[in-house]
Design an enzyme around this catalytic site. Structure first.
Site, PDB file in Angstrom:
ATOM      1  N   HIS A 133      12.630 158.600 -37.816  1.00  0.00           N
ATOM      2  CA  HIS A 133      13.034 159.995 -37.633  1.00  0.00           C
ATOM      3  C   HIS A 133      13.062 160.200 -36.120  1.00  0.00           C
ATOM      4  O   HIS A 133      12.002 160.381 -35.498  1.00  0.00           O
ATOM      5  CB  HIS A 133      11.982 160.946 -38.229  1.00  0.00           C
ATOM      6  CG  HIS A 133      11.936 160.975 -39.730  1.00  0.00           C
ATOM      7  ND1 HIS A 133      12.872 161.640 -40.482  1.00  0.00           N
ATOM      8  CD2 HIS A 133      11.061 160.446 -40.615  1.00  0.00           C
ATOM      9  CE1 HIS A 133      12.578 161.517 -41.774  1.00  0.00           C
ATOM     10  NE2 HIS A 133      11.477 160.785 -41.879  1.00  0.00           N
TER      11      HIS A 133
ATOM     12  N   ASP B  17      16.797 158.571 -40.482  1.00  0.00           N
ATOM     13  CA  ASP B  17      16.611 159.436 -41.655  1.00  0.00           C
ATOM     14  C   ASP B  17      16.864 160.894 -41.250  1.00  0.00           C
ATOM     15  O   ASP B  17      15.983 161.740 -41.347  1.00  0.00           O
ATOM     16  CB  ASP B  17      15.186 159.230 -42.197  1.00  0.00           C
ATOM     17  CG  ASP B  17      14.967 159.878 -43.540  1.00  0.00           C
ATOM     18  OD1 ASP B  17      15.933 160.400 -44.124  1.00  0.00           O
ATOM     19  OD2 ASP B  17      13.806 159.855 -44.003  1.00  0.00           O
TER      20      ASP B  17
ATOM     21  N   LYS C 291      18.853 163.109 -42.550  1.00  0.00           N
ATOM     22  CA  LYS C 291      19.090 164.038 -43.674  1.00  0.00           C
ATOM     23  C   LYS C 291      20.056 165.146 -43.277  1.00  0.00           C
ATOM     24  O   LYS C 291      19.741 166.337 -43.324  1.00  0.00           O
ATOM     25  CB  LYS C 291      17.775 164.618 -44.205  1.00  0.00           C
ATOM     26  CG  LYS C 291      16.839 163.582 -44.800  1.00  0.00           C
ATOM     27  CD  LYS C 291      15.671 164.214 -45.541  1.00  0.00           C
ATOM     28  CE  LYS C 291      14.780 163.192 -46.216  1.00  0.00           C
ATOM     29  NZ  LYS C 291      13.975 162.354 -45.311  1.00  0.00           N
TER      30      LYS C 291
ATOM     31  N   ASP D 201      24.683 169.941 -43.252  1.00  0.00           N
ATOM     32  CA  ASP D 201      25.456 171.107 -42.818  1.00  0.00           C
ATOM     33  C   ASP D 201      26.946 170.901 -43.137  1.00  0.00           C
ATOM     34  O   ASP D 201      27.323 169.906 -43.760  1.00  0.00           O
ATOM     35  CB  ASP D 201      25.222 171.323 -41.309  1.00  0.00           C
ATOM     36  CG  ASP D 201      25.217 172.796 -40.952  1.00  0.00           C
ATOM     37  OD1 ASP D 201      26.098 173.527 -41.461  1.00  0.00           O
ATOM     38  OD2 ASP D 201      24.349 173.221 -40.165  1.00  0.00           O
TER      39      ASP D 201
HETATM   40  O1  S5P Z   1      12.662 161.863 -51.278  1.00  0.00           O
HETATM   41  C1  S5P Z   1      12.303 161.392 -50.210  1.00  0.00           C
HETATM   42  C2  S5P Z   1      13.229 160.966 -49.256  1.00  0.00           C
HETATM   43  C3  S5P Z   1      12.772 160.384 -48.090  1.00  0.00           C
HETATM   44  S1  S5P Z   1      13.939 159.708 -47.026  1.00  0.00           S
HETATM   45  N1  S5P Z   1      10.981 161.213 -49.938  1.00  0.00           N
HETATM   46  C4  S5P Z   1      10.526 160.664 -48.785  1.00  0.00           C
HETATM   47  O2  S5P Z   1       9.306 160.517 -48.629  1.00  0.00           O
HETATM   48  N2  S5P Z   1      11.425 160.277 -47.816  1.00  0.00           N
HETATM   49  C5  S5P Z   1      10.981 159.730 -46.512  1.00  0.00           C
HETATM   50  O3  S5P Z   1      10.281 158.509 -46.759  1.00  0.00           O
HETATM   51  C6  S5P Z   1      10.019 160.636 -45.742  1.00  0.00           C
HETATM   52  O4  S5P Z   1      10.726 161.462 -44.837  1.00  0.00           O
HETATM   53  C7  S5P Z   1       9.136 159.640 -45.010  1.00  0.00           C
HETATM   54  O5  S5P Z   1       9.745 159.285 -43.788  1.00  0.00           O
HETATM   55  C8  S5P Z   1       9.118 158.422 -45.921  1.00  0.00           C
HETATM   56  C9  S5P Z   1       7.906 158.302 -46.830  1.00  0.00           C
HETATM   57  O6  S5P Z   1       6.749 158.152 -46.088  1.00  0.00           O
HETATM   58  P1  S5P Z   1       5.332 157.803 -46.766  1.00  0.00           P
HETATM   59  O7  S5P Z   1       4.405 157.743 -45.577  1.00  0.00           O
HETATM   60  O8  S5P Z   1       4.988 158.899 -47.705  1.00  0.00           O
HETATM   61  O9  S5P Z   1       5.508 156.456 -47.442  1.00  0.00           O
END
Ligand code: S5P
Length: 263
Positions: free
Chosen positions: A63, A92, A94, A97
């Site tokens: 990010h 990432d 996301k 817009d």
């Molecule tokens: O539905 C989602 C989509 C994403 S891209 N759920 C998520 O958790 N993510 C991303 O995956 C979130 O922004 C984070 O960067 C990562 C999960 O991180 P963790 O530390 O919970 O494994």
């Protein structure tokens, strides 16, 4: 047998391949379906970590807007490391817009994401114009680019948990299949195997966090939820030995993937 940790120079082979082809090649050659979600505050730290974990991953997800030391110089250094160790770089972002706005968000500003991210994440909420705009913008870059559509989310109460929403995402992916190479998902959305299903919310020891994140194990993700790619963040980042933990997720993830997808 894990690949050796010696970095292989990819040279410019990747330039003549589509992102989809390159992703498939990485999976097979490196025997890993692990994407590290490097949600760390410092790009310096991500660069160091990616040199250690590079051999274990097929993709590194960041990010860029949480970094306290972002610079084009450093992000291009990370891009070089991704070439050297042969993994894809996913921002990432996301995007969510209208087409005209995302075009600028993708190519301009402090981050100039299109210059360095092989892949970006995109919400389908605004309709397919968002994908059309990004694909158009990517045409001015002389390297392959692509995106993953966020069809479903791992967080509790996600409003993406709706059949029509998911159908819309699949339709859009099929229409823009040159640019859309897969989904961020929590289930198998289509039998069309050209689309990779990338699943976050993975942890071997925890079932969730205090802010709505929900976890399943690598096996549950691949078997029950149809994942091809495991997106793993804190399970690795918060562990005592990140490299060793990444190896564990790589081994477990790829073993189950090979068994179930017959690769
Ligand atoms: O539905 C989602 C989509 C994403 S891209 N759920 C998520 O958790 N993510 C991303 O995956 C979130 O922004 C984070 O960067 C990562 C999960 O991180 P963790 O530390 O919970 O494994």
């Amino acid at each position: 047998q894990l690949p050796s940790s010696k970095p292989e120079i990819v040279e410019t082979k990747h330039l003549s391949m589509s992102i989809r082809e390159r992703f498939q090649m990485i999976l097979k050659e490196k025997k890993t379906n692990l994407c590290l979600s490097a949600d760390l505050p410092s790009l310096d730290e991500i660069i160091e970590l990616s040199k250690q974990i590079g051999p274990n991953i097929c993709m590194l997800k960041i990010h860029c807007d949480i970094l306290n030391d972002f610079s084009m110089e450093k992000i291009l250094q990370l891009k070089e490391i991704s070439r050297k160790f042969n993994f894809l770089l996913l921002e990432d972002r996301k995007f969510a817009d209208i087409g005209n706005t995302v075009k600028s968000q993708y190519t301009k500003g402090l981050f100039q994401i299109s210059q360095w991210a092989d892949l970006v994440t995109v919400h389908i909420l605004p309709g397919e114009g968002i994908v059309e705009a990004l694909e158009q913008a990517a045409q001015s870059i002389n390297e392959p680019r692509g995106c993953l559509l966020i069809a479903q989310m791992s967080s509790k109460g996600a409003l993406t948990d709706n059949e029509d929403y998911v159908k819309g995402a699949v339709q859009c992916a099929k229409k823009y299949s040159n640019f859309v190479i897969g989904f961020i998902s929590q289930s198998r959305l289509t039998t069309d195997n050209q689309f990779l299903h990338c699943t976050p919310g993975i942890h071997l020891n925890n079932t969730g966090d205090q802010l709505g994140q929900q976890y399943v194990t690598p096996r549950q993700a691949i078997d029950g939820r149809g994942a091809d790619i495991l997106i793993v963040g804190r399970a690795i980042l918060d562990s005592i030995n990140r490299v060793k933990t990444a190896e564990e997720y790589q081994e477990e993830g790829y073993r189950v993937y090979e068994q179930l997808r017959h690769v």
